[in-house]
Scaffold this motif. Structure first.
Motif, short mmCIF file in Angstrom:
data_model
loop_
_atom_site.label_atom_id
_atom_site.label_comp_id
_atom_site.label_asym_id
_atom_site.label_seq_id
_atom_site.Cartn_x
_atom_site.Cartn_y
_atom_site.Cartn_z
N GLY A 99 0.79 -1.22 0.00
CA GLY A 99 0.00 0.00 0.00
C GLY A 99 0.82 1.27 0.00
O GLY A 99 0.25 2.37 0.00
N MET A 100 2.13 1.14 -0.04
CA MET A 100 3.01 2.32 -0.03
C MET A 100 2.77 3.17 -1.28
O MET A 100 2.69 2.66 -2.40
CB MET A 100 4.47 1.87 0.03
N LEU A 101 2.65 4.47 -1.09
CA LEU A 101 2.45 5.40 -2.20
C LEU A 101 3.81 5.83 -2.74
O LEU A 101 4.64 6.38 -2.00
CB LEU A 101 1.67 6.63 -1.74
N ASP A 155 11.79 6.10 -7.94
CA ASP A 155 10.55 6.36 -7.23
C ASP A 155 10.87 6.91 -5.85
O ASP A 155 11.85 6.50 -5.22
CB ASP A 155 9.72 5.08 -7.09
N ARG A 156 10.03 7.82 -5.36
CA ARG A 156 10.27 8.38 -4.04
C ARG A 156 8.98 8.88 -3.42
O ARG A 156 7.95 9.04 -4.09
CB ARG A 156 11.27 9.54 -4.13
N LEU A 157 9.06 9.15 -2.13
CA LEU A 157 7.99 9.84 -1.42
C LEU A 157 8.64 10.73 -0.37
O LEU A 157 9.35 10.24 0.52
CB LEU A 157 7.02 8.87 -0.75
N LYS A 158 8.42 12.04 -0.48
CA LYS A 158 8.97 12.99 0.46
C LYS A 158 8.13 12.94 1.74
O LYS A 158 6.93 13.24 1.71
CB LYS A 158 8.98 14.39 -0.14
N LEU A 159 8.74 12.57 2.84
CA LEU A 159 7.97 12.28 4.05
C LEU A 159 7.37 13.53 4.68
O LEU A 159 6.24 13.49 5.17
CB LEU A 159 8.86 11.54 5.05
N MET A 163 0.40 16.73 3.66
CA MET A 163 -0.79 16.42 2.85
C MET A 163 -1.73 15.44 3.53
O MET A 163 -2.80 15.14 3.01
CB MET A 163 -0.35 15.85 1.49
N GLY A 164 -1.32 14.91 4.68
CA GLY A 164 -2.16 13.98 5.40
C GLY A 164 -2.27 12.62 4.74
O GLY A 164 -3.28 11.92 4.91
N LEU A 165 -1.21 12.21 4.02
CA LEU A 165 -1.27 10.93 3.33
C LEU A 165 -1.14 9.77 4.32
O LEU A 165 -0.43 9.87 5.32
CB LEU A 165 -0.15 10.85 2.29
N THR A 166 -1.83 8.70 4.02
CA THR A 166 -1.76 7.51 4.85
C THR A 166 -0.66 6.61 4.32
O THR A 166 -0.80 5.99 3.26
CB THR A 166 -3.10 6.76 4.85
N ILE A 167 0.44 6.57 5.05
CA ILE A 167 1.56 5.70 4.69
C ILE A 167 1.99 4.96 5.96
O ILE A 167 1.56 5.32 7.06
CB ILE A 167 2.75 6.49 4.09
N PRO A 168 2.80 3.93 5.85
CA PRO A 168 3.21 3.18 7.04
C PRO A 168 3.79 4.07 8.12
O PRO A 168 4.69 4.89 7.87
CB PRO A 168 4.23 2.19 6.49
N GLN A 169 3.31 3.93 9.34
CA GLN A 169 3.69 4.79 10.46
C GLN A 169 5.19 4.81 10.75
O GLN A 169 5.73 5.86 11.13
CB GLN A 169 2.92 4.38 11.72
N PRO A 170 5.92 3.68 10.58
CA PRO A 170 7.35 3.74 10.87
C PRO A 170 8.10 4.81 10.08
O PRO A 170 9.12 5.33 10.55
CB PRO A 170 7.85 2.34 10.51
N LEU A 171 7.61 5.18 8.90
CA LEU A 171 8.28 6.21 8.10
C LEU A 171 8.08 7.58 8.72
O LEU A 171 9.02 8.39 8.79
CB LEU A 171 7.76 6.18 6.66
#
Length: 241
Positions: free
Chosen positions: A44-46, A92-96, A102-110
């Protein structure tokens, strides 16, 4: 809870960093590497597909891969053409920080890692390692390099960005050198040192410094995952790093 390993030789690493402007710290974390790896490999990681362009724009990987295959191939071919003699990248990346804003739902450990990076405990470690009391903020992005992904040579220098040191926290276990994805440092166009992306190893290097990530091979057994960013004097605009 994320904590630094008690076995770290910070003094020795600091001497190496001062002498060469770069250093590897294997076994950075006391624990938590497995949880971070599980987070970045969560189905489910964006992920956003990053390809260098004048607009600094990224698109969700799901949208990129929904394009017809010939259109995907056209965009990749354009990137390869630009990469021949210039700066280009595909990964690929996601800026934490941005994801949190933005309130995105991603794994909490990140999110927990991003917060820990900006705790006084970690900032004190960063200042002790570098001898630089100006370090006041750590931005972070989860990165994923699939087969064919790469990052051409560059220095990370950015006017007014406050970047002092770049870092890479590698997460993928059992990475093989022949799979590519190697962090290479260059002087006068020659590769002078290469860091293998070993799981749990933190790579730190002074900015500016010429470096590149070699292309991940089509036969790589798994993607190359890491957390990357900069130790900075100030947060990026909007604190979204």
């Amino acid at each position: 809870m994320t904590t630094l390993s008690t076995a770290l030789d910070v003094a020795g690493a600091s001497q190496r960093l001062a002498a060469t402007s770069r250093v590897r710290l294997p076994g950075l974390l006391q624990d938590g590497v497995g949880a971070l790896y599980d987070a970045v490999t969560d189905p489910g990681m964006l992920w956003m597909r990053a390809i260098h362009n004048p607009w600094n724009a990224e698109v969700p990987v799901a949208l990129f891969e929904a394009e017809p295959l010939d259109e995907q191939a056209r965009l990749i071919a354009l990137a390869h053409e630009e990469a021949t003699d210039g700066f280009q990248f595909i990964f690929d990346r996601l800026k934490l920080g941005q994801a949190r804003a933005m309130g995105l739902t991603i794994p909490q450990p990140l999110y927990d890692l991003h917060a820990w990076f900006n705790s006084e405990a970690f900032l004190s470690f960063a200042r002790a390692l570098t001898g630089d009391e100006r370090i006041a903020y750590v931005d972070a992005q989860a990165t994923r390099y699939l087969p064919g992904h790469f990052l051409n040579r560059h220095t990370d220098e950015h006017v007014d960005a406050g970047r002092l040191y770049a870092y890479v926290l590698n997460l993928t276990p059992d990475w093989r050198a022949e799979w590519g994805g190697l962090l290479m440092f260059l002087e006068a166009g020659e590769v002078v040192e290469t860091f293998l992306p070993g799981a749990g190893t933190l790579n730190v290097f002074r900015v500016p410094q010429s470096h590149a990530v070699s292309m991940v091979a089509p036969f790589a057994g798994v993607p190359r995952h890491s957390i990357t960013g900069w130790w900075r004097t100030t947060p990026p605009p909007g604190g979204q790093g």
